[in-house]
Design a protein around this motif. Structure first.
Motif, mmCIF file in Angstrom:
data_model
loop_
_atom_site.group_PDB
_atom_site.id
_atom_site.type_symbol
_atom_site.label_atom_id
_atom_site.label_comp_id
_atom_site.label_asym_id
_atom_site.label_seq_id
_atom_site.Cartn_x
_atom_site.Cartn_y
_atom_site.Cartn_z
ATOM 1 N N GLY A 78 0.814 -1.209 0.000
ATOM 2 C CA GLY A 78 0.000 0.000 0.000
ATOM 3 C C GLY A 78 0.851 1.264 0.000
ATOM 4 O O GLY A 78 0.587 2.201 -0.753
ATOM 5 N N TYR A 79 1.889 1.281 0.847
ATOM 6 C CA TYR A 79 2.794 2.429 0.867
ATOM 7 C C TYR A 79 3.501 2.593 -0.483
ATOM 8 O O TYR A 79 3.684 3.716 -0.965
ATOM 9 C CB TYR A 79 3.840 2.288 1.974
ATOM 10 C CG TYR A 79 3.359 2.684 3.343
ATOM 11 C CD1 TYR A 79 2.966 3.985 3.627
ATOM 12 C CD2 TYR A 79 3.318 1.751 4.382
ATOM 13 C CE1 TYR A 79 2.529 4.352 4.897
ATOM 14 C CE2 TYR A 79 2.888 2.107 5.654
ATOM 15 C CZ TYR A 79 2.510 3.409 5.904
ATOM 16 O OH TYR A 79 2.076 3.764 7.157
ATOM 17 N N SER A 80 3.895 1.487 -1.088
ATOM 18 C CA SER A 80 4.560 1.554 -2.393
ATOM 19 C C SER A 80 3.641 2.156 -3.449
ATOM 20 O O SER A 80 4.060 3.014 -4.235
ATOM 21 C CB SER A 80 5.015 0.159 -2.840
ATOM 22 O OG SER A 80 6.044 -0.323 -2.012
ATOM 23 N N MET A 81 2.391 1.717 -3.462
ATOM 24 C CA MET A 81 1.446 2.239 -4.457
ATOM 25 C C MET A 81 1.148 3.716 -4.205
ATOM 26 O O MET A 81 1.046 4.504 -5.150
ATOM 27 C CB MET A 81 0.156 1.404 -4.439
ATOM 28 C CG MET A 81 0.370 -0.059 -4.799
ATOM 29 S SD MET A 81 1.280 -0.329 -6.342
ATOM 30 C CE MET A 81 0.086 0.253 -7.521
ATOM 31 N N ASP A 82 1.032 4.098 -2.934
ATOM 32 C CA ASP A 82 0.822 5.508 -2.602
ATOM 33 C C ASP A 82 2.029 6.346 -3.027
ATOM 34 O O ASP A 82 1.871 7.486 -3.480
ATOM 35 C CB ASP A 82 0.572 5.685 -1.108
ATOM 36 C CG ASP A 82 -0.795 5.188 -0.672
ATOM 37 O OD1 ASP A 82 -1.674 4.953 -1.537
ATOM 38 O OD2 ASP A 82 -0.998 5.031 0.557
ATOM 39 N N ALA A 83 3.222 5.800 -2.888
ATOM 40 C CA ALA A 83 4.435 6.508 -3.294
ATOM 41 C C ALA A 83 4.428 6.767 -4.797
ATOM 42 O O ALA A 83 4.794 7.861 -5.248
ATOM 43 C CB ALA A 83 5.678 5.708 -2.896
ATOM 44 N N ILE A 84 3.990 5.797 -5.566
ATOM 45 C CA ILE A 84 3.902 5.973 -7.016
ATOM 46 C C ILE A 84 2.908 7.084 -7.354
ATOM 47 O O ILE A 84 3.186 7.948 -8.190
ATOM 48 C CB ILE A 84 3.504 4.654 -7.715
ATOM 49 C CG1 ILE A 84 4.626 3.621 -7.577
ATOM 50 C CG2 ILE A 84 3.169 4.900 -9.187
ATOM 51 C CD1 ILE A 84 4.227 2.214 -7.992
ATOM 52 N N CYS A 85 1.766 7.079 -6.697
ATOM 53 C CA CYS A 85 0.752 8.116 -6.933
ATOM 54 C C CYS A 85 1.297 9.503 -6.607
ATOM 55 O O CYS A 85 1.072 10.457 -7.353
ATOM 56 C CB CYS A 85 -0.508 7.835 -6.119
ATOM 57 S SG CYS A 85 -1.450 6.413 -6.695
ATOM 58 N N ASP A 86 2.007 9.617 -5.492
ATOM 59 C CA ASP A 86 2.597 10.906 -5.127
ATOM 60 C C ASP A 86 3.624 11.353 -6.154
ATOM 61 O O ASP A 86 3.671 12.527 -6.537
ATOM 62 C CB ASP A 86 3.240 10.837 -3.740
ATOM 63 C CG ASP A 86 2.223 10.880 -2.611
ATOM 64 O OD1 ASP A 86 1.027 11.137 -2.878
ATOM 65 O OD2 ASP A 86 2.624 10.662 -1.459
ATOM 66 N N ALA A 87 4.449 10.428 -6.605
ATOM 67 C CA ALA A 87 5.468 10.775 -7.596
ATOM 68 C C ALA A 87 4.821 11.246 -8.896
ATOM 69 O O ALA A 87 5.292 12.203 -9.516
ATOM 70 C CB ALA A 87 6.378 9.573 -7.859
ATOM 71 N N ARG A 88 3.734 10.594 -9.295
ATOM 72 C CA ARG A 88 3.030 11.012 -10.513
ATOM 73 C C ARG A 88 2.552 12.448 -10.397
ATOM 74 O O ARG A 88 2.503 13.183 -11.382
ATOM 75 C CB ARG A 88 1.850 10.083 -10.789
ATOM 76 C CG ARG A 88 1.160 10.405 -12.105
ATOM 77 C CD ARG A 88 -0.028 9.505 -12.479
ATOM 78 N NE ARG A 88 -0.159 8.266 -11.768
ATOM 79 C CZ ARG A 88 -1.098 8.024 -10.834
ATOM 80 N NH1 ARG A 88 -1.968 8.959 -10.487
ATOM 81 N NH2 ARG A 88 -1.183 6.845 -10.258
ATOM 82 N N LYS A 89 2.215 12.874 -9.182
ATOM 83 C CA LYS A 89 1.731 14.237 -8.931
ATOM 84 C C LYS A 89 2.873 15.222 -8.673
ATOM 85 O O LYS A 89 2.626 16.391 -8.413
ATOM 86 C CB LYS A 89 0.781 14.233 -7.728
ATOM 87 C CG LYS A 89 -0.466 13.424 -7.948
ATOM 88 C CD LYS A 89 -1.265 13.309 -6.653
ATOM 89 C CE LYS A 89 -2.448 12.365 -6.825
ATOM 90 N NZ LYS A 89 -3.106 12.103 -5.535
ATOM 91 N N GLY A 90 4.107 14.730 -8.705
ATOM 92 C CA GLY A 90 5.252 15.592 -8.463
ATOM 93 C C GLY A 90 5.568 15.808 -6.997
ATOM 94 O O GLY A 90 6.387 16.659 -6.653
ATOM 95 N N LYS A 91 4.961 15.033 -6.116
ATOM 96 C CA LYS A 91 5.185 15.150 -4.669
ATOM 97 C C LYS A 91 6.291 14.171 -4.271
ATOM 98 O O LYS A 91 6.048 13.142 -3.637
ATOM 99 C CB LYS A 91 3.892 14.844 -3.914
ATOM 100 C CG LYS A 91 2.751 15.773 -4.246
ATOM 101 C CD LYS A 91 1.485 15.338 -3.511
ATOM 102 C CE LYS A 91 0.318 16.232 -3.854
ATOM 103 N NZ LYS A 91 -0.912 15.778 -3.183
#
Length: 116
Positions: A21-34
């Protein structure tokens, strides 16, 4: 089968699931530039993954010490979760790097456009 025989497997499932879950959230944040948030989440994923591996290692040591670990479908399922969490974490690290490269290149292109 005793309840204790399932306990470690359920702990691995839960801990590996948290890691994924943390890994998938990290990908989502990176896609948003966070990227700061993405890196924090990938660090949390690593911590959870390490905990899941420690639980697995304890079972391996138990087996190697002559105390057999009962094999059941829940144990097998836990190993699937651990494997998927490991793959998700590795891919998340790569994707964060790729998204960072994309964002940096977009910024460079915008700078070049402004100079033209």
């Amino acid at each position: 089968m005793r309840e204790e025989d399932y306990q470690v497997s359920f702990e691995i499932i839960a801990t590996a699931g948290d890691s994924k879950g943390y890994s998938m959230d990290a990908i989502c944040d990176a896609r948003k530039g966070k990227f700061d948030s993405a890196n924090e989440k990938i660090n949390e994923a690593n911590k959870k993954l390490l905990k899941a591996h420690e639980l697995q290692t304890d079972m391996i040591a138990q087996e190697a010490g002559g105390d057999p670990v009962p094999v059941n479908i829940i144990l097998i399922h836990s190993q699937d979760h651990l494997t998927m969490a490991n793959v998700a974490e590795e891919l998340a690290e790569e994707m964060i790097s790729l998204y960072k490269t994309i964002y940096d290149l977009k910024a460079e292109i915008e700078d070049i456009k402004k100079k033209i």
